[in-house]
Structures are given as structure tokens and as C-alpha cells.
Design an enzyme around this catalytic site. Structure first.
Site, mmCIF file in Angstrom:
data_model
loop_
_atom_site.group_PDB
_atom_site.id
_atom_site.type_symbol
_atom_site.label_atom_id
_atom_site.label_comp_id
_atom_site.label_asym_id
_atom_site.label_seq_id
_atom_site.Cartn_x
_atom_site.Cartn_y
_atom_site.Cartn_z
ATOM 1 N N SER A 118 0.741 -1.294 -0.247
ATOM 2 C CA SER A 118 -0.065 0.020 0.015
ATOM 3 C C SER A 118 1.037 1.174 -0.188
ATOM 4 O O SER A 118 0.371 2.263 0.410
ATOM 5 C CB SER A 118 -0.974 -0.026 1.359
ATOM 6 N N ALA A 136 -0.286 -16.991 -13.926
ATOM 7 C CA ALA A 136 -0.599 -18.049 -13.246
ATOM 8 C C ALA A 136 -0.747 -17.693 -11.686
ATOM 9 O O ALA A 136 -1.530 -18.220 -10.999
ATOM 10 C CB ALA A 136 0.940 -19.020 -13.197
ATOM 11 N N TYR A 195 2.954 -14.133 -14.012
ATOM 12 C CA TYR A 195 2.090 -13.200 -13.391
ATOM 13 C C TYR A 195 0.561 -13.778 -13.742
ATOM 14 O O TYR A 195 -0.287 -13.721 -12.555
ATOM 15 C CB TYR A 195 2.056 -11.830 -14.114
ATOM 16 N N ASN A 218 -2.900 -7.034 -1.598
ATOM 17 C CA ASN A 218 -2.841 -6.274 -2.922
ATOM 18 C C ASN A 218 -1.288 -6.275 -3.307
ATOM 19 O O ASN A 218 -0.923 -5.883 -4.456
ATOM 20 C CB ASN A 218 -2.983 -4.739 -2.531
#
Length: 240
Positions: free
Chosen positions: A10, A152, A150, A85
Site C-alpha cells: 500500500s 499463473a 504473473y 494487494n
């Protein structure tokens, strides 16, 4: 009671936009990155109702992920929202891709999410409530040449999301995923005009998405307590 939202990765981009939106509406936001969050980033939270906190640590490391969650519990007594994230790319055609490039992407993007879910589950089960949101990608749904690692990792997040939703639903813990398309970030800004034009030609809405639109989707999933095991696509119609 102020709900605690832990957001990995973040310090910039989509993760930072999510953090700013949740902080603005009164959540106790906990920022996370591998390194200390810069003062420049922290200044963007100067006027929020609840001062933000930060916990450094590498989510791809099982023990560090445990320490991240433990520090949040020690400081705030609970964790209500986990947003996975954190993510990296190491693009390249598979015939030239190094094993380390594949492993690094899977370890951060997929195993990192597993690590965080693994350690946050127990406190959420005790609370009998919680929200987990995994940040996947349209690439995990349709693939993309040069991004086998990426794709996968992001496809794996979808399976993790659905399986975990089934495990935790009886305790009122929701688990969902968001699959963004091409979003305007530092990464897209660095692309050549030719590459941008090619990308835009594939998007029915003929524009890149905004990080704010992903943040709004996160807020929707937090508020909706009757949605779990779902994948929300925010990609301008790229995948229909």
C-alpha cells in the site's frame, strides 16, 4: 468501534488509493510494504479521521507475514479487513524466463496472499467476522503473452479465494477477489505511446481504469456482507 483494515503493498498505486479511500471514511488503516513507508506518502493521510499506522514486512516470507498480523493485533486488538494487494511482475517469454523470475512472482503474488490469509484467519474466526479481498487481475482470467508467471499467480488467487470463502463463510467471514484491467499507475505511465494505443484498442470503453475505481469496488465489497467467493471484474469490458 473503529474497524481495522490491513492493506499489503500500500505504498503506491492501487494499494495506496485503497488506503486513502478507507482512511477518509474512518477506518483504522494499516499500511504495509517491505520497507518503511516514505514521509511523502504518509503526508497524504494528514487530514484523515483516524491516524494511519504502518507495519513493515515481506508478505512472501511466512514468518514475516505472521509478524505483520501479530503486530496489528498487538496494537489494535483486532483485524477486520485484509486486502491482499502486494504484487510484482517479472515479465518475459517463457522460453527465456528464469526460474527465479517465476518463483519470485508466485512467492509474492500468490504465496504472499496465502501467508497473510493463513495468519489472519484465526483472529477473524475468534471475532466471528471479517473481510478478505484478494487483488487478482484480468490477466489471471484471459492470460497475456510474456506474463505466464504473473497470469499463473493471479489465476491461483481466484482458486484460493473461492476455496477460502467456503471454509470461512460459516463464521461470517467473506472472501472475494477483484480482477482489475489496465489501470493508470506509474507502470502504465512509463509505457510508450504505441504500447498504450495497442492496449487501449483492446478495451471496449477505450480508456484505462483509475485506481479510484478499484478503491470504490473494495469499499463495496467491505459493505456487502452477503457476497462471498466472487470475482468482480473492473476492466472496461476487456473480458466479456
Amino acid at each position: 468501534m473503529v474497524e481495522v483494515a490491513l492493506i499489503t503493498g500500500s505504498s503506491r498505486g492501487i494499494g495506496l488509493e485503497i488506503a486513502k479511500r478507507l482512511a477518509k471514511v474512518g477506518y483504522q488503516v494499516v499500511l504495509n510494504g517491505r520497507r518503511e513507508i516514505s514521509e511523502e506518502v504518509l503526508e497524504q493521510f494528514s487530514n484523515v479521521p483516524v491516524p494511519v499506522a504502518q507495519v513493515t514486512g515481506d508478505v512472501s516470507n511466512f514468518d514475516e507475514a505472521k509478524a505483520i498480523v501479530g503486530e496489528v493485533i498487538d496494537r489494535f486488538g483486532r483485524v477486520d479487513i485484509l486486502i491482499n494487494n502486494a504484487g510484482i511482475t517479472r515479465d518475459g517469454l517463457i522460453m527465456r524466463m528464469k526460474e527465479a523470475d517465476f518463483d519470485d512472482v508466485l512467492n509474492t503474488n500468490l504465496k504472499g496472499a496465502f501467508n497473510m490469509c493463513r495468519h489472519v484467519t484465526q483472529p477473524m474466526l475468534k471475532q466471528r467476522a471479517g473481510t478478505i479481498i484478494n487483488m487478482s487481475s484480468v490477466v489471471g482470467l484471459i492470460g497475456n503473452a510474456g506474463q505466464t508467471n504473473y497470469a499463473a499467480s493471479k489465476a491461483g488467487l481466484l482458486g484460493l479465494t473461492k476455496a477460502l470463502a467456503r471454509e470461512l463463510s460459516s463464521r461470517h467471514i467473506t472472501v472475494n477477489a477483484i480482477a482489475p484491467g489496465y489501470i493508470e499507475t506509474e507502470m502504465t505511465e512509463s509505457l510508450s505511446d504505441r504500447v498504450k494505443e495497442t492496449m487501449l484498442s483492446q478495451i471496449p470503453l477505450k480508456r484505462f481504469g483509475q485506481a479510484e475505481e478499484i478503491a470504490k469496488t473494495v469499499e463495496f465489497l467491505i459493505d456487502n456482507k452477503y457476497m462471498t467467493g466472487q470475482v468482480l471484474e473492473v476492466n472496461g469490458g476487456l473480458n466479456m
